[in-house]
Design a protein around this motif. Structure first.
Motif, PDB file in Angstrom:
ATOM      1  N   UNK A  84      -0.232  80.815 -13.441  1.00 28.86           N
ATOM      2  CA  UNK A  84      -1.321  80.222 -13.938  1.00 28.86           C
ATOM      3  C   UNK A  84      -2.522  80.103 -13.060  1.00 28.86           C
ATOM      4  N   UNK A  85      -3.571  80.713 -13.633  1.00 30.90           N
ATOM      5  CA  UNK A  85      -4.772  80.767 -12.488  1.00 30.90           C
ATOM      6  C   UNK A  85      -6.019  79.816 -13.338  1.00 30.90           C
ATOM      7  N   UNK A  86      -7.098  79.706 -12.681  1.00 29.91           N
ATOM      8  CA  UNK A  86      -8.030  78.958 -13.142  1.00 29.91           C
ATOM      9  C   UNK A  86      -8.479  79.227 -14.483  1.00 29.91           C
ATOM     10  N   UNK A  87      -8.389  80.535 -14.960  1.00 30.28           N
ATOM     11  CA  UNK A  87      -8.756  81.020 -16.354  1.00 30.28           C
ATOM     12  C   UNK A  87      -7.821  80.391 -17.291  1.00 30.28           C
ATOM     13  N   UNK A  88      -6.454  80.277 -16.997  1.00 30.79           N
ATOM     14  CA  UNK A  88      -5.549  79.676 -17.715  1.00 30.79           C
ATOM     15  C   UNK A  88      -5.772  78.143 -17.951  1.00 30.79           C
ATOM     16  N   UNK A  89      -6.113  77.539 -16.909  1.00 32.36           N
ATOM     17  CA  UNK A  89      -6.499  75.886 -16.893  1.00 32.36           C
ATOM     18  C   UNK A  89      -7.625  75.903 -17.975  1.00 32.36           C
ATOM     19  N   UNK A  90      -8.623  76.881 -17.858  1.00 30.46           N
ATOM     20  CA  UNK A  90      -9.755  76.702 -18.620  1.00 30.46           C
ATOM     21  C   UNK A  90      -9.565  77.029 -20.046  1.00 30.46           C
ATOM     22  N   UNK A  91      -8.432  77.834 -20.465  1.00 33.06           N
ATOM     23  CA  UNK A  91      -8.094  77.818 -21.609  1.00 33.06           C
ATOM     24  C   UNK A  91      -7.579  76.641 -22.209  1.00 33.06           C
ATOM     25  N   UNK A  92      -6.788  75.736 -21.525  1.00 30.07           N
ATOM     26  CA  UNK A  92      -6.181  74.397 -21.823  1.00 30.07           C
ATOM     27  C   UNK A  92      -7.433  73.609 -21.967  1.00 30.07           C
ATOM     28  N   UNK A  93      -8.539  73.546 -21.347  1.00 34.66           N
ATOM     29  CA  UNK A  93      -9.603  72.728 -21.012  1.00 34.66           C
ATOM     30  C   UNK A  93     -10.252  72.998 -22.397  1.00 34.66           C
ATOM     31  N   UNK A  94     -10.446  74.082 -22.599  1.00 37.65           N
ATOM     32  CA  UNK A  94     -11.204  74.569 -23.810  1.00 37.65           C
ATOM     33  C   UNK A  94     -10.347  73.926 -25.225  1.00 37.65           C
ATOM     34  N   UNK A  95      -9.018  74.154 -25.299  1.00 35.42           N
ATOM     35  CA  UNK A  95      -8.394  73.595 -26.372  1.00 35.42           C
ATOM     36  C   UNK A  95      -8.525  72.156 -26.536  1.00 35.42           C
ATOM     37  N   UNK A  96      -8.527  71.429 -25.445  1.00 37.19           N
ATOM     38  CA  UNK A  96      -8.613  69.968 -25.252  1.00 37.19           C
ATOM     39  C   UNK A  96     -10.054  69.794 -25.860  1.00 37.19           C
ATOM     40  N   UNK A  97     -11.122  70.276 -25.509  1.00 33.80           N
ATOM     41  CA  UNK A  97     -12.247  69.830 -25.803  1.00 33.80           C
ATOM     42  C   UNK A  97     -12.463  70.245 -27.378  1.00 33.80           C
ATOM     43  N   UNK A  98     -11.721  71.134 -27.946  1.00 36.18           N
ATOM     44  CA  UNK A  98     -11.861  71.342 -29.378  1.00 36.18           C
ATOM     45  C   UNK A  98     -11.283  70.248 -29.986  1.00 36.18           C
TER      46      UNK A  98
END
Length: 219
Positions: A84-98
């Motif tokens: 997992x890298x920062x792009x993967x964390x950003x995917x999780x953050x995007x889902x959380x915001x949604x």
């Protein structure tokens, strides 16, 4: 390995138009992660395995669909995510915001070493923690003394996250203004530097903000 109930949608050939509709970058690499989905009352449990990197953005349309089908949100199990890298964390953050836009939540019920390390470096673990649910689970599984210590530690972590977030946001703003970066690109720079130097993200942000006032930024 069980056949996943959902997999990343194709983004080649006729899928190019769908990619544009999803606002995904045109050069997103192949997705190296798959997932399995299990309904659990009014929530959806999503188990991910593989690698969470830039290519995992291809999972977002399916994750958004799963979120829409849930009553209150998604519970993630990330034990078998090997990278997992920062792009993967950003995917999780995007889902959380949604999810927040829909009045729902995204929680991480379990994770392996790769995700756990990124959560520690970025200070984002608390964003995916169901405090009430965790407290209930701890109280049932441990003695009163152990539960009290765990809850105190959790409150301390939440307070620290609230205290360090303004500094991190300010550091990101400095990068955006200095180098003409987008908010996401500035966040990626901070996270990648944190990983490469094995420095806590809030420490890195503090040093960057301090350099504006004349202090020397560590090499």
């Amino acid at each position: 390995m069980p056949e996943p109930a959902y997999a990343a949608r194709s983004r080649t050939g006729e899928g190019a138009a769908a990619a544009a509709t999803d606002n995904a970058p045109t050069a997103v690499p192949p997705c190296m992660a798959t997932m399995d989905v299990t309904p659990d009352d009014d929530r959806m449990t999503v188990t991910l395995w593989g690698e969470l990197d830039l290519g995992s953005r291809r999972l977002l349309p399916d994750l958004h669909d799963i979120l829409a089908l849930s009553g209150s949100g998604i519970d993630l199990r990330l034990d078998t995510v090997g990278f997992c890298d920062c792009a993967g964390i950003n995917v999780l953050l995007d889902l959380r915001t949604h999810a927040l836009d829909q009045g729902k939540t995204v929680t991480v019920r379990s994770c392996g070493r790769a995700v756990d390390r990124l959560f520690d470096l970025t200070g984002t673990r608390e964003l995916f923690t169901d405090v009430a649910g965790t407290a209930a689970h701890v109280a049932d599984a441990r003695t009163d003394g152990d539960a009290d210590r765990d809850l105190r530690a959790e409150v301390t972590q939440l307070r620290r996250a609230m205290q360090t977030r303004p500094t991190i946001d300010l550091a990101r703003g400095i990068l955006m203004a200095s180098f003409g970066l987008s908010a996401e690109a500035a966040w990626s720079v901070l996270v990648r530097t944190s990983q490469n130097t094995n420095t806590k993200l809030h420490h890195l942000a503090r040093d960057l903000v301090g350099s504006v006032h004349g202090s020397t930024l560590p090499e």
